[in-house]
Design a protein around this motif. Structure first.
Motif, PDB file in Angstrom:
ATOM      1  N   MET A   1       0.843  -1.185   0.000  1.00  0.00           N
ATOM      2  CA  MET A   1       0.000   0.000   0.000  1.00  0.00           C
ATOM      3  C   MET A   1       0.887   1.247   0.000  1.00  0.00           C
ATOM      4  N   LYS A   2       0.581   2.216  -0.873  1.00  0.00           N
ATOM      5  CA  LYS A   2       1.357   3.446  -0.936  1.00  0.00           C
ATOM      6  C   LYS A   2       0.846   4.464   0.074  1.00  0.00           C
ATOM      7  N   LYS A   3       1.749   4.993   0.866  1.00  0.00           N
ATOM      8  CA  LYS A   3       1.420   6.036   1.824  1.00  0.00           C
ATOM      9  C   LYS A   3       1.927   7.364   1.280  1.00  0.00           C
ATOM     10  N   LYS A   4       1.037   8.343   1.134  1.00  0.00           N
ATOM     11  CA  LYS A   4       1.423   9.668   0.669  1.00  0.00           C
ATOM     12  C   LYS A   4       1.357  10.661   1.825  1.00  0.00           C
ATOM     13  N   PHE A   5       2.283  11.619   1.828  1.00  0.00           N
ATOM     14  CA  PHE A   5       2.300  12.594   2.924  1.00  0.00           C
ATOM     15  C   PHE A   5       3.012  13.871   2.493  1.00  0.00           C
ATOM     16  N   THR A   6       2.775  14.925   3.248  1.00  0.00           N
ATOM     17  CA  THR A   6       3.505  16.187   3.107  1.00  0.00           C
ATOM     18  C   THR A   6       4.148  16.511   4.449  1.00  0.00           C
TER      19      THR A   6
ATOM     20  N   SER B   1      12.992  10.176  -2.186  1.00  0.00           N
ATOM     21  CA  SER B   1      12.885   8.776  -1.776  1.00  0.00           C
ATOM     22  C   SER B   1      13.592   8.545  -0.438  1.00  0.00           C
ATOM     23  N   GLU B   2      14.714   9.241  -0.213  1.00  0.00           N
ATOM     24  CA  GLU B   2      15.431   9.111   1.057  1.00  0.00           C
ATOM     25  C   GLU B   2      14.626   9.704   2.202  1.00  0.00           C
TER      26      GLU B   2
ATOM     27  N   ILE C   1      11.025   8.813   6.944  1.00  0.00           N
ATOM     28  CA  ILE C   1       9.741   8.989   7.616  1.00  0.00           C
ATOM     29  C   ILE C   1       9.101   7.639   7.915  1.00  0.00           C
ATOM     30  N   SER C   2       9.179   6.706   6.963  1.00  0.00           N
ATOM     31  CA  SER C   2       8.564   5.383   7.170  1.00  0.00           C
ATOM     32  C   SER C   2       9.249   4.629   8.304  1.00  0.00           C
ATOM     33  N   GLU C   3      10.567   4.837   8.454  1.00  0.00           N
ATOM     34  CA  GLU C   3      11.316   4.132   9.498  1.00  0.00           C
ATOM     35  C   GLU C   3      11.197   4.814  10.857  1.00  0.00           C
ATOM     36  N   ASN C   4      10.719   6.053  10.897  1.00  0.00           N
ATOM     37  CA  ASN C   4      10.624   6.803  12.163  1.00  0.00           C
ATOM     38  C   ASN C   4       9.200   7.288  12.419  1.00  0.00           C
ATOM     39  N   LYS C   5       8.235   6.500  11.930  1.00  0.00           N
ATOM     40  CA  LYS C   5       6.835   6.874  12.061  1.00  0.00           C
ATOM     41  C   LYS C   5       6.444   6.992  13.536  1.00  0.00           C
ATOM     42  N   GLY C   6       5.796   8.130  13.870  1.00  0.00           N
ATOM     43  CA  GLY C   6       5.314   8.333  15.235  1.00  0.00           C
ATOM     44  C   GLY C   6       6.331   8.944  16.174  1.00  0.00           C
TER      45      GLY C   6
ATOM     46  N   ASN D   1       6.065   2.825   0.010  1.00  0.00           N
ATOM     47  CA  ASN D   1       5.268   1.601   0.013  1.00  0.00           C
ATOM     48  C   ASN D   1       5.273   0.973   1.398  1.00  0.00           C
ATOM     49  N   GLU D   2       4.101   0.792   1.950  1.00  0.00           N
ATOM     50  CA  GLU D   2       3.976   0.177   3.272  1.00  0.00           C
ATOM     51  C   GLU D   2       3.408  -1.225   3.082  1.00  0.00           C
ATOM     52  N   THR D   3       4.219  -2.240   3.328  1.00  0.00           N
ATOM     53  CA  THR D   3       3.773  -3.629   3.172  1.00  0.00           C
ATOM     54  C   THR D   3       4.049  -4.402   4.453  1.00  0.00           C
ATOM     55  N   SER D   4       3.192  -5.350   4.744  1.00  0.00           N
ATOM     56  CA  SER D   4       3.395  -6.187   5.928  1.00  0.00           C
ATOM     57  C   SER D   4       4.409  -7.275   5.602  1.00  0.00           C
ATOM     58  N   LYS D   5       4.957  -7.935   6.633  1.00  0.00           N
ATOM     59  CA  LYS D   5       5.933  -8.997   6.435  1.00  0.00           C
ATOM     60  C   LYS D   5       5.300 -10.182   5.709  1.00  0.00           C
TER      61      LYS D   5
END
Length: 244
Positions: free
Chosen positions: A1-6, A45-46, A51-56, A75-79
């Motif tokens: 799933m693609k996560k979009k953000f600003t 992309s970096e 952001i994906s690795e430091n969410k929250g 892209n946010e995907t489960s294991k």
């Protein structure tokens, strides 16, 4: 799933990033006792990966102002999905290899290339008169508000370039500059570029070749602080996720 953000920084910080202490996680700010992560030099992309690795997490960051206008995605995907996609990809690769071995090589027909038309003779060329002249521009870089040189505490590493010359002058507290440049005789303007740590300005100013005396042009450059665009911003980082 693609996560979009600003991204956003609602309360910009006025601390000097260059005076902070670099470390493996960024630069440490003694004022707020936090690490400041420099995202201004990273690609989209970096940034998305960070952001994906430091969410929250509570992040203090340094950004280019143009990055606040960008839309990022990752892209946010489960294991489980990752393993499933890996198994499918392996199966497709195996089938592709088997199918590839069963196919006969494709014969290709090579057409004779068209003959090249060579011509022999004297090369004609036209030469235009060179209207470029070399001059030296000297003067002061002044703040329009005070009619005095810029305060280097507010604008550290203030640099001046004229007409994209090879000589870029680092301004001193006196505001004096002397820059050799090349100009066209019929030119009516000069192109100036001013940079500081977090600021940038590019504009044209009037130029009259008749004012040049013995290849020297004496001309002050007066700039309003408001003309200098903030190119880097720092502070608490906000992430606004865009619903699908």
């Amino acid at each position: 799933m693609k996560k979009k953000f600003t991204l956003e920084i609602t309360s910009p910080c006025s601390e000097n990033f260059d005076k902070m202490i670099p470390n493996s996680n960024g630069s440490f700010c003694n004022s707020c006792m936090k690490n400041v992560i420099d995202l201004s030099q990273k690609t989209n992309s970096e940034v998305a990966k960070f952001i994906s690795e430091n969410k929250g997490k509570n992040i203090c960051a340094r950004l280019k102002t143009v990055q606040l206008e960008e839309e990022f995605q990752y892209n946010e995907t489960s294991k489980i999905n990752t393993l499933k996609y890996a198994a499918v990809a392996a199966s497709i690769l195996l089938v592709s290899n088997v199918s590839g071995q069963e196919k006969e090589p494709i014969k290709t027909e090579i057409n004779n290339p068209k003959p090249i038309d060579y011509r022999v003779g004297r090369v004609a060329f036209s030469q235009t008169e060179n209207q470029e002249i070399s001059i030296i521009i000297k003067g002061k870089l002044l703040n329009a508000k005070t009619n005095r040189p810029f305060d280097l505490n507010n604008f550290p590493n203030l640099m001046l370039t004229i007409n994209d010359s090879e000589s870029t002058i680092k301004m001193s507290s006196s505001g004096d500059f002397l820059i050799p440049v090349k100009v066209l005789k019929d030119s009516k303007t000069l192109s100036i570029t001013i940079t500081a740590n977090d600021y940038y300005l590019s504009k044209t100013i009037p130029f009259d070749v008749k004012s040049v005396k013995k290849n020297i042009l004496s001309q002050n450059i007066v700039i309003a602080e408001e003309e200098l665009s903030k190119v880097v911003i720092m502070g608490g980082l906000g992430v606004n996720y865009i619903p699908e």
